[in-house]
Design an enzyme around this catalytic site. Structure first.
Site, PDB file in Angstrom:
ATOM      1  CG  ASP A  12     113.320  26.100  43.165  1.00  0.00           C
ATOM      2  OD1 ASP A  12     113.389  27.542  43.849  1.00  0.00           O
ATOM      3  OD2 ASP A  12     111.156  26.401  43.542  1.00  0.00           O
ATOM      4  CG  ASP A 170     107.876  25.347  41.048  1.00  0.00           C
ATOM      5  OD1 ASP A 170     107.336  26.026  41.340  1.00  0.00           O
ATOM      6  OD2 ASP A 170     109.464  25.835  41.847  1.00  0.00           O
TER       7      ASP A 170
END
Length: 220
Positions: A12, A170
């Site tokens: 990400d 996350d």
């Protein structure tokens, strides 16, 4: 836990590779300033940075996508952000060294983000991530995370089966997307995490610092 060794690691972007929250918070607080309002404290905005316009406008103005003014405000927020996209944004401590470790180990790495390509394509080269083997943005495929399609597209572009990749993120939707794509998942505990304990996501492993990924590789 022991993970099967990957041939590539996908990441990400916001809250995982890059600390983009300062510039995202500035964009929404510019909106508040234009309305004669005091800035929303950064401490309230940082945890929702991975949720983009929805999270930041929600935290700063208390409205969601169903509000009649949301779409206009979203456009204003995104325009503010585009105009100052890399003023304070930096890679998290340890990211550069971790990526160097992957390169030295002969592993490919790439980026899969829900950030629109308009922003991803501008930001990635500015913060030292131009070496990514692929960059998949939120509008690269018809679906965004937690749908698995962006991750499957990334694996296809680097020429690997999805199970040969790890996905690191996350946010819960990162773990959901990785799981749906058949990839081992790593929770990035150093990121924003939305004020949620990453252990609750049930990722295959957790890392509290980027360099711990290299330890997971050696353990695998």
């Amino acid at each position: 836990m022991s993970l099967r060794p990957p041939r590539a690691i996908l990441f990400d972007l916001d809250g995982t590779l890059a600390d983009t929250a300062p510039d995202l918070a500035a964009a929404v607080n510019l909106m508040r300033s234009a309305r004669g309002l005091a800035p929303t404290p950064y401490e309230q905005l940082r945890p929702v940075a991975s949720a983009g316009a929805r999270g930041l406008i929600g935290a700063a103005f208390g409205i969601g996508p169903d509000h009649p003014e949301f779409n206009v405000m979203r456009t204003e927020f995104l325009d503010n952000y585009a105009a100052a996209i890399a003023i304070h944004t930096r890679l998290f401590d340890g990211i550069r060294e971790m990526l160097q470790g992957l390169d030295q180990a002969g592993l490919q790495w790439g980026i899969v983000t829900n950030k629109a390509a308009r922003f991803t394509d501008a930001l990635v080269p500015l913060i030292g991530l131009a070496g990514a083997g692929c960059v998949i943005s939120g509008d690269t495929t018809p679906h965004a995370k937690p749908h698995p399609q962006p991750l499957l597209e990334a694996a296809s572009r680097i020429g690997l089966p999805s199970e040969a990749c790890w996905y690191v993120g996350d946010d819960l939707r990162d773990i959901q997307a990785g799981r749906a794509a058949g990839m081992p998942t790593i929770g990035a505990g150093w990121g924003y995490c939305g004020n949620v304990e990453p252990a609750s996501w049930e990722a295959d492993a957790l890392a509290g610092h980027p360099l711990q990924l290299l330890e997971l590789l050696r353990a695998g």
